[in-house]
Write an enzyme that holds these catalytic residues in place. Structure first.
Site, mmCIF file in Angstrom:
data_model
loop_
_atom_site.group_PDB
_atom_site.id
_atom_site.type_symbol
_atom_site.label_atom_id
_atom_site.label_comp_id
_atom_site.label_asym_id
_atom_site.label_seq_id
_atom_site.Cartn_x
_atom_site.Cartn_y
_atom_site.Cartn_z
ATOM 1 N N CYS A 85 0.827 -1.209 0.000
ATOM 2 C CA CYS A 85 0.000 0.000 0.000
ATOM 3 C C CYS A 85 0.862 1.261 0.000
ATOM 4 O O CYS A 85 0.441 2.300 -0.513
ATOM 5 C CB CYS A 85 -0.956 -0.004 1.181
ATOM 6 S SG CYS A 85 -0.156 -0.302 2.771
ATOM 7 N N HIS A 103 -1.192 0.472 7.531
ATOM 8 C CA HIS A 103 -1.744 0.600 6.177
ATOM 9 C C HIS A 103 -1.650 2.052 5.729
ATOM 10 O O HIS A 103 -1.752 2.976 6.541
ATOM 11 C CB HIS A 103 -3.199 0.130 6.187
ATOM 12 C CG HIS A 103 -3.862 0.147 4.843
ATOM 13 N ND1 HIS A 103 -3.368 -0.559 3.765
ATOM 14 C CD2 HIS A 103 -4.976 0.783 4.398
ATOM 15 C CE1 HIS A 103 -4.159 -0.361 2.716
ATOM 16 N NE2 HIS A 103 -5.131 0.451 3.083
#
Length: 832
Positions: free
Chosen positions: A322, A792
């Site tokens: 990510c 994330h």
């Protein structure tokens, strides 16, 4: 089939059977994101094993003359539970392991496909199936069948970067298992949870106190420090399958292969135990999914409207990728990157080498086109409502493999720092754009440091190249101090209902911390020829077209353990930095003399010089006048063991005068953001540090390589001498010392000024753009989690006055962009 058989016979010598080590690209087109699942499928050259979508296979045939391709198409099977009642989707299990794609890990749906494989002969596009081969001569049938089977059986190059069995909690057998001798059992602590039993003496003690004040009172840790008994098991996690065992000596979760035996000594039958508490992994997952940050940043509390079309393409998460997805989404909203790679994609593909999978320009152009074209911005099939906004998107496997190749971090599937990846990618762009336009110039700017000696009041000016502005977070400037103190006090008193309060830091306070003068207490002044105090002021010598601001949320605690600051900063939509423009030397201001400080020496060590290019061991009279510093090897070793680069450790010891580990560590923490932090130690008055390589012994091949990148021979020589003739280090060194080369000549062709047309000197220093210091925010990248090694990343980008959230494959209109929780902010210049 006679004609087809004859064609196959004529091209039989070009059809190969994959051998071990061959790179087989059967999942992704080398020039686009076409795959066997795409319309038209994928064509794999049966000679080079490169894959091509239907758009590019004819081009490859025309360029290479190859005629035989294995055509692979896949169509999704209907899921068995599609006909079930209810939602049609079974409930997903909660993750119990910090892992991807394995039992107990985070769920990654594995698609089921029906596959069709046949040989296609170009340019006629005649098809040959396995059944057709049965009617052909033995020599044709055997060779083609073996090639087909070999291609299908071979691991795809992208296989390692697909769903991998990454496990964040792989534990090693403790070294103490064989030496555990159980003594007796005794309870100790009043707490009723987070209890650990020492496996040596049986004492039951509370665990560590967490960063937010919850957890235990550190009694188990204190017991280890007093007794040296290293292993403890967490009560409530014991099951027939095992338990959480921690080694305080090894400072990690470990495996205990004799756990049943150790527990039986205290009358505990492991086979009858049931789990009553969350494991440490479950606790960590819970922390990583804490509502306050994750839901706000991902805007998961509202129903978001999915977006599709050009510039609105999602990217698949390849397993903790990510950070890469977020950075590349932002970069390809910048015109410089669009014009360099996407606008010229036809030319780039036409000029691509025989193996485009290894070509930087081709793979970046492929990624940029995939993001901007809209060809892959289509709704994903058969996904439930909970995944609304997910797209087919693109999977940047080749790109990730190429930009991460050889890098100790980005070549792995571990989570990484988005800021470090951004700088890594900019560095690769710099290396590959020495001729022609360079999109990284959009970020490049000059910083001026003005240092004033407090004793002589004379000044020194230096300039350096930067790409990112790093803003400190002054926690003492929080505007909600009383709330923070009250919440902390309630946690210390054991109030489990105490709210989590986030520090509110004014953006103006961060800017003030950046621009205020820094006091240097150990500055060597050439005016007084001694160490004295000085003030250092940092200002912008130029303003870039696009400004990147990093909020320095990641720091170190008092115990040097990395931690993330949980802060909210009122980052503005517009920014005016005009007041921070550097002014250069002031009228009437005197400059510090250009005199180097003496080399560091210790009085009890014999002085010896560095062997010069004409020196020898017998005749010390020809030694270089530069003296070799004597560094405390033990301090250097201690710093290296902490994970810092060797050259940074040498510099820390050198610049702190061998005064010990504490002062060296303080130097490192104060210089970690320096562009030359890990560059070789360059002694004052010399062109390079110890280990310099005489010009006569430099590799001509290395010199030619650096010159071909657009640098002059003198610059290449200096870089190689500073890095002991190691090419990779020399390239890194030259890009991190562009400001040191401003007195040397550089041109696109690598010629010196004398060789340049008209004998005109090129402008000194690196090429930078400049303009007004007024900016507007157009993108920001946010991080969720407790450190850069977990969590994330998502990004928000402003497109046509609408904020859009890019969360891997999910692309939606943003309702409440959390601009106060960002990590990296991207501004573009406002032109009046």
């Amino acid at each position: 089939m006679g004609d087809v058989g004859e064609i196959l016979m004529s091209v039989l010598s070009t059809i190969r059977v994959p051998k071990p080590g061959d790179r087989v690209h059967k999942d992704e087109c080398a020039l686009s994101f076409a795959s066997p699942e795409s319309e038209g499928g994928l064509y794999v050259c049966m000679n080079s094993f490169l894959g091509f979508g239907s758009q590019y296979v004819e081009r490859h045939h025309a360029r290479t003359g190859q005629r035989a391709y294995l055509h692979i198409t896949r169509t999704r099977k209907a899921k068995e539970d599609d006909n079930n009642s209810g939602s049609g989707h079974p409930p997903k299990k909660k993750p119990t392991r910090l892992a991807i794609g394995i039992e107990g890990g985070f769920d990654v749906e594995l698609e089921q496909y029906e596959e069709d494989v046949k040989v296609v002969l170009l340019p006629e596009r005649q098809e040959v199936t396995s059944e057709d081969l049965a009617t052909m001569p033995d020599v044709v049938r055997e060779r083609v069948s073996l090639s087909m089977a070999g291609i299908m059986a071979a691991d795809s190059v992208s296989h390692a970067l697909q769903v991998q069995q990454w496990d964040g909690e792989v534990r090693q057998e403790s070294k103490h298992i064989a030496f555990i001798q159980n003594i007796f059992f005794k309870t100790f602590c009043d707490l009723q949870e987070n209890l650990w039993m020492n496996l040596t003496d049986g004492k039951v003690l509370c665990g560590r106190r967490y960063f937010d004040g919850t957890g235990g009172n550190n009694h188990a840790l204190l017991h280890f420090q007093e007794t040296g008994y290293p292993l403890a098991v967490k009560l409530g996690t014991i099951t027939p399958d095992g338990a959480d065992v921690y080694s305080y000596d090894e400072d990690d979760m470990v495996l205990d292969s004799k756990l049943a035996e150790h527990l039986s000594h205290f009358g505990i039958d492991m086979m009858t135990m049931e789990k009553t508490e969350r494991t440490m992994t479950e606790l960590e997952i819970a922390v990583n999914q804490r509502v306050g940050e994750w839901e706000v940043i991902q805007e998961s509390g509202t129903t978001l409207r999915p977006l599709f079309g050009p510039g609105l393409t999602g990217m698949k998460n390849l397993g903790n990728s990510c950070y890469l997805n977020s950075v590349m989404q932002v970069l390809f909203t910048i015109p410089d990157f669009q014009n360099k790679y996407v606008a010229n994609i036809d030319k780039i593909i036409d000029e691509a080498p025989s193996d485009p999978t290894q070509d930087f320009k081709t793979q970046v152009a492929k990624l940029g086109y995939g993001l901007l074209s809209g060809d892959y911005s289509k709704p994903a099939l058969d996904l439930g409502d909970e995944n609304g906004g997910d797209q087919i998107g693109i999977a940047p496997r080749m790109f990730k493999a190429l930009v991460g190749r050889g890098h100790p971090e980005f070549s792995t599937n571990r989570q990484q720092d988005a800021q470090e990846f951004l700088l890594h990618f900019i560095n690769m762009v710099e290396r590959n754009c020495r001729s022609g336009s360079n999109p990284s110039e959009a970020f490049r700017f000059l910083v001026e440091d003005r240092i004033v000696c407090q004793q002589s009041q004379k000044a020194k000016y230096t300039q350096r190249v930067e790409y990112i502005v790093q803003l400190p977070v002054p926690m003492d400037q929080a505007t909600n101090t009383e709330e923070l103190q009250e919440a902390e006090q309630r946690r210390e008193e054991g109030d489990s209902s105490a709210p989590t309060v986030r520090a509110q830091i004014p953006f103006t306070a961060c800017m003030a911390a950046l621009s205020e003068p820094e006091i240097l207490t150990d500055f060597w002044s050439s005016a007084v020829q001694a160490k004295t105090a000085a003030t250092k002021m940092t200002r912008f010598a130029s303003f870039p077209d696009h400004l990147v601001i990093q909020i320095k949320k990641f720091t170190f605690g008092l115990d040097w353990v990395p931690k993330k600051l949980d802060v909210s900063i009122d980052v503005p939509d517009t920014l005016d930095l005009s007041a921070l423009r550097a002014t250069g030397q002031q009228p009437g201001e005197e400059l510090l003399p250009e005199v180097a400080p003496p080399p560091l020496m210790t009085p009890d060590v014999e002085v010896k010089g560095i062997l010069g290019s004409h020196g020898n061991d017998e005749d010390d009279s020809l030694y270089s006048p530069l003296l070799s510093p004597v560094l405390d090897d033990s301090t250097v070793s201690q710093l290296c063991e902490m994970g810092f680069p060797l050259e940074a450790c040498r510099k820390a010891v050198y610049y702190t005068g061998n005064t010990g580990i504490d002062s060296a560590m303080n130097w490192i923490m104060g210089h970690m953001d320096d562009s030359d932090f890990s560059a070789p130690l360059v002694l004052p008055g010399g062109s390079s540090g110890p280990g310099s390589t005489p010009t006569e012994s430099l590799s001509e091949e290395h010199l030619a390589t650096i010159v071909s990148m657009g640098f002059s021979r003198d610059q290449a020589t200096k870089a190689l001498r500073a890095t002991s003739n190691v090419l990779d280090r020399a390239v890194d060194w030259i890009f991190s010392h562009l400001d040191d080369l401003e007195s040397m000549d550089v041109s696109e062709g690598g010629r010196s000024a004398v060789e340049s047309e008209g004998g005109r000197d090129p402008p000194p220093g690196p090429r930078v753009r400049d303009g007004p210091g007024k900016y507007e925010l157009f993108a920001f990248i946010s991080h969720m989690g407790t450190s850069t090694m977990c969590g994330h990343y998502v990004c928000h980008i402003k497109k046509d006055q609408q904020w859009v959230i890019f969360n891997d494959q999910k692309v939606c209109a943003s309702e409440k962009p959390p601009k106060d929780l960002g990590y990296l902010y991207f501004y573009r210049r406002v032109t009046e």
